[in-house]
Design a protein around this motif. Structure first.
Motif, mmCIF file in Angstrom:
data_model
loop_
_atom_site.group_PDB
_atom_site.id
_atom_site.type_symbol
_atom_site.label_atom_id
_atom_site.label_comp_id
_atom_site.label_asym_id
_atom_site.label_seq_id
_atom_site.Cartn_x
_atom_site.Cartn_y
_atom_site.Cartn_z
ATOM 1 N N THR A 154 17.153 38.408 93.372
ATOM 2 C CA THR A 154 16.153 39.475 93.520
ATOM 3 C C THR A 154 15.600 39.487 94.935
ATOM 4 O O THR A 154 15.375 40.563 95.519
ATOM 5 N N ASP A 163 18.345 40.971 97.181
ATOM 6 C CA ASP A 163 18.403 42.435 97.044
ATOM 7 C C ASP A 163 17.250 43.090 97.794
ATOM 8 O O ASP A 163 17.403 44.148 98.411
ATOM 9 N N GLN A 184 17.784 43.179 101.605
ATOM 10 C CA GLN A 184 18.804 44.181 101.960
ATOM 11 C C GLN A 184 18.240 45.586 101.818
ATOM 12 O O GLN A 184 18.508 46.467 102.641
ATOM 13 N N GLN A 185 17.405 45.786 100.793
ATOM 14 C CA GLN A 185 16.778 47.101 100.614
ATOM 15 C C GLN A 185 15.826 47.410 101.770
ATOM 16 O O GLN A 185 15.801 48.526 102.307
#
Ligand code: GLN
Length: 266
Positions: free
Chosen positions: A160, A163, A166-167
């Protein structure tokens, strides 16, 4: 005379082949049942990523230790299951179950994240957590919202936190979202100044700070989705999942769960 002998030999060969195939068919059936029970002789493979202390890490001898290890070992014992631990990269855990290379995931995995629950079946929640921003002691950052677009953040690939960095990169909030295979590499990049922060699960960051409070700190409040850690089994393996859930309930009932929390999180 010769033809009669040939015919008899061919007949005997055919009978032997029929017996041989029947025998193989039996072992493959038992092979299927072994696969259902998990691996050779019913040993279940528990897959994890062991740089996530205090849930799982490796000691000086290379043994995998931690809260998850003690918890799952106790669950297995209570349910009469034989397990073995296999260490691999976090983003290989779900594919391992999907390809029958593992039977159980126990790795501080958030059951609510993304499409994970479409790929494996999660059990009951055994721990709750949130994400935090870890920075160097001398950082002026006050929290995740203070991060600027020239900065780099690190976290572990497939998680999590991974992610999220990267977001944030895709949204232009940071210059780069560095995703690495091991948490220990994330901490190293922070200390080397290669990144300005690490997004990490709060209990794991706290364990790191217990040993490194002189060089790092948390800043700001927790953020992101409130996480529920759960073990997981291959899609459809209800029988095994029911056993693991029953074992967890038993640990909570008989006080073992509380003892393990005190052992690993005090
Ligand atoms: N809790 C996070 C996740 O589920 C990180 C897990 C881990 O790194 N072992 O993605």
């Amino acid at each position: 005379m010769k033809n009669t002998l040939k015919t008899m030999l061919a007949l005997m060969l055919g009978i032997m082949m029929v017996f041989a195939m029947t025998a193989c068919g039996g072992s493959s059936d038992s092979g299927d049942s072994e696969a259902a029970e998990g691996g050779e002789g019913g040993t279940l493979k528990v897959v994890t990523e062991a740089t996530f202390a205090p849930f799982e890490s490796t000691d000086e001898e290379g043994n995998i230790i931690g809260f998850d290890v003690d918890m799952m070992n106790a669950i297995a014992e209570s349910q009469g299951l034989t397990i073995e631990w296999v260490n691999m990269e976090f983003d290989s855990l779900i594919p391992a179950l999907q390809s029958n290379q593992g039977d159980i995931i126990c790795a501080g995995m958030n059951k609510l994240a993304g499409d994970r629950a479409e790929k494996v079946d999660f059990g009951d929640t055994y721990f709750e957590s949130d994400l935090m921003l870890l920075v160097k002691s001398d950082s002026d950052l006050t929290g995740i919202d203070a991060v600027t677009s020239d900065m780099k953040l690190a976290s572990q690939i497939g998680t999590t936190g991974g992610d999220m960095v990267q977001q944030m990169k895709e949204e232009g909030k940071i210059a780069d979202g560095v995703v690495l295979n091991q948490w220990t590499d994330c901490y190293l990049q922070l200390q080397n100044g290669d990144v300005q922060g690490v997004i990490v699960d709060k209990p794991v960051g706290e364990a790191y700070l217990n040993a490194h409070s002189d060089i790092a700190k948390f800043v700001g409040d927790s953020f992101g989705e409130h996480e529920e850690f759960a073990f997981a089994v291959q899609k459809g393996n209800t029988e095994l999942l029911d056993k693991l859930n029953a074992g967890l309930a038993e640990l909570k009932e008989n006080g073992t769960y509380e003892e393990l929390v005190a052992k690993w999180f005090s």
